[in-house]
Design an enzyme around this catalytic site. Structure first.
Site, PDB file in Angstrom:
ATOM      1  N   GLU A 168      46.585  -6.676  33.726  1.00 46.18           N
ATOM      2  CA  GLU A 168      46.365  -7.341  34.838  1.00 46.18           C
ATOM      3  C   GLU A 168      46.548  -6.700  36.116  1.00 46.18           C
ATOM      4  OE1 GLU A 168      46.855 -11.326  34.810  1.00 46.18           O
ATOM      5  OE2 GLU A 168      46.832 -11.684  32.422  1.00 46.18           O
ATOM      6  N   SER A 193      47.573 -17.823  42.850  1.00 41.25           N
ATOM      7  CA  SER A 193      47.745 -19.332  42.734  1.00 41.25           C
ATOM      8  C   SER A 193      49.038 -19.412  43.415  1.00 41.25           C
ATOM      9  CB  SER A 193      47.847 -19.734  41.329  1.00 41.25           C
ATOM     10  OG  SER A 193      49.088 -19.078  40.717  1.00 41.25           O
ATOM     11  N   ASP A 200      50.050  23.103  42.379  1.00 39.49           N
ATOM     12  CA  ASP A 200      51.274  23.555  42.994  1.00 39.49           C
ATOM     13  C   ASP A 200      51.933  24.506  42.198  1.00 39.49           C
ATOM     14  OD1 ASP A 200      50.880  21.781  45.331  1.00 39.49           O
ATOM     15  OD2 ASP A 200      52.238  20.406  44.327  1.00 39.49           O
ATOM     16  N   HIS A 210      47.491  19.827  50.157  1.00 36.46           N
ATOM     17  CA  HIS A 210      48.616  19.349  50.050  1.00 36.46           C
ATOM     18  C   HIS A 210      49.761  20.382  50.674  1.00 36.46           C
ATOM     19  CE1 HIS A 210      52.348  17.296  48.542  1.00 36.46           C
ATOM     20  NE2 HIS A 210      52.570  18.032  47.310  1.00 36.46           N
ATOM     21  N   GLU A 257      54.496   9.300  45.240  1.00 37.83           N
ATOM     22  CA  GLU A 257      54.227   9.425  44.051  1.00 37.83           C
ATOM     23  C   GLU A 257      55.337   9.202  43.064  1.00 37.83           C
ATOM     24  OE1 GLU A 257      51.291  13.560  44.292  1.00 37.83           O
ATOM     25  OE2 GLU A 257      53.358  13.629  43.545  1.00 37.83           O
ATOM     26  N   SER A 289      34.856  26.327  34.258  1.00 41.97           N
ATOM     27  CA  SER A 289      34.535  25.554  35.252  1.00 41.97           C
ATOM     28  C   SER A 289      33.236  26.163  36.003  1.00 41.97           C
ATOM     29  CB  SER A 289      35.279  25.160  36.102  1.00 41.97           C
ATOM     30  OG  SER A 289      36.563  24.219  35.921  1.00 41.97           O
ATOM     31  N   SER A 328      36.591  31.278  33.386  1.00 39.54           N
ATOM     32  CA  SER A 328      36.851  29.883  33.629  1.00 39.54           C
ATOM     33  C   SER A 328      35.735  29.052  32.997  1.00 39.54           C
ATOM     34  CB  SER A 328      37.086  29.594  35.000  1.00 39.54           C
ATOM     35  OG  SER A 328      36.988  28.232  35.318  1.00 39.54           O
TER      36      SER A 328
END
Length: 338
Positions: A232, A253, A84, A109, A196, A54, A52
């Site tokens: 935006e 507004s 998952d 989860h 989601e 990581s 890995s």
């Protein structure tokens, strides 16, 4: 029924002190949990495969890194910070053989437990601590002395200490600073998947694309459509986050508010809510999970085809061109009113 909110005063880190918190995986959530727990004064171990990439990242942060199986064997609380789609396979090969009575399995989860892709041993605690935010936000808020809210749940409790351990973990990662709700694996899974699909990812993405296409089809410049329908959006989400829907309207507004109140319900109408209800039914019945598991187990061909098609949408090409060109109205300076 209103959910009860638990905060720092309801949680005690003593239930984790002297124990080893084994974080399996070092992606977005694993990274945040490991560092926050470490900074809370707890003993943390990271379990990763030998190859890995990581591993170097975790060691750079001063964390001890070992194999997944060793982390499970040495850990008292084992956090499965895995996707998952890969979790069940890793659990069967490298986690279950090294579990022992008295250990705790922790999830962020509920998918794997609720849809039974993982069936844990009966003599281990099984809990959930689910921050309501992506990993980088969990880490950033903690580092700044705040926290993201979250949920926790207990699925198995042979030790009779599972709830205290879940709350202690939530405190260790900063969630009890903002407040955590007690839930179930079922409710966390179903509400998370629904949000989601219908709102946060699927709903917003589809709405933005449809607005962009409507303006472009009507002859407006794609760049103008991109700024109006996508760029935006961040400003308004920030206002919603700070003050809810009413707080957002208070900063808009009167013209924008009138359009919101009168035209919005014509766009998101009963047909949309009917489709949302159908999506929720597919989640509740397990249909969505079965289809996703089947897609994963057969090579994810449709998944990758849909992803490629989405990445090729004109709104992606326009946005990429604007960002690369240095048209940086992309630096988010929120106006006083919209």
């Amino acid at each position: 029924m209103r959910a009860r909110i638990f905060t720092d005063r309801h949680a005690d880190l003593k239930h984790l002190q002297g124990k080893t918190c084994a974080v399996i995986g070092f992606g977005a959530q694993g990274h945040a949990h490991a560092l926050n727990l470490r900074d809370s004064g707890l003993r943390v171990l990271v379990g990763l495969p030998a190859r890995s990439k990581s591993r170097a990242v975790a060691r750079k942060h001063g964390l001890e890194v070992v194999s997944t199986s060793e982390a499970v064997a040495r850990g008292d609380i084992i956090f499965l910070a895995l996707s998952d789609t890969e979790m069940a396979g890793i659990y069967d090969r490298e986690i279950a053989p090294h579990l022992a009575a008295g250990k705790t399995l922790l999830f962020a989860h509920g998918f794997a437990i609720f849809y039974r892709t993982i069936i844990p041993l009966k003599d281990v605690d099984v809990i959930l601590v689910a921050p309501n935010g992506v990993g980088p936000m969990v880490r950033r808020e903690f580092a700044e002395g705040r926290g993201v809210p979250g949920m926790f749940a207990v699925h198995q409790n042979p030790s009779r200490r599972a709830k205290k351990i879940a709350l202690a973990w939530a405190k260790g990662i900063g969630c009890t600073r903002a407040g955590v709700l007690e839930t179930t694996f079922k409710d966390e899974t179903e509400t998370d998947l629904f949000a989601e699909q219908a709102v946060l990812c699927g709903g917003v993405n589809a709405l933005v694309r449809s607005g962009f296409e409507t303006l472009v089809d009507a002859g407006y410049a794609p760049e103008a459509a991109y700024f109006a329908c996508l760029h935006e959006l961040k400003f308004l989400v920030d206002l919603m986050h700070e003050g809810g829907l009413s707080g957002m309207r208070a900063r808009m507004s009167p013209t924008a508010t009138w359009g919101d109140l009168t035209i919005g319900p014509r766009i998101i109408d009963r047909a949309v809510k009917k489709n949302m209800a159908a999506a929720l039914q597919d989640i509740q019945s397990g249909k969505f999970a079965r289809e996703w598991i089947r897609e994963t187990n057969t090579g994810q061909k449709r998944y990758h085809a849909l992803l490629k098609a989405a990445e090729g949408h004109p709104i992606e090409q326009v946005g990429k061109r604007l960002r690369v060109s240095g048209t940086q109205a992309f630096q988010p300076v929120r106006p006083a009113a919209f």
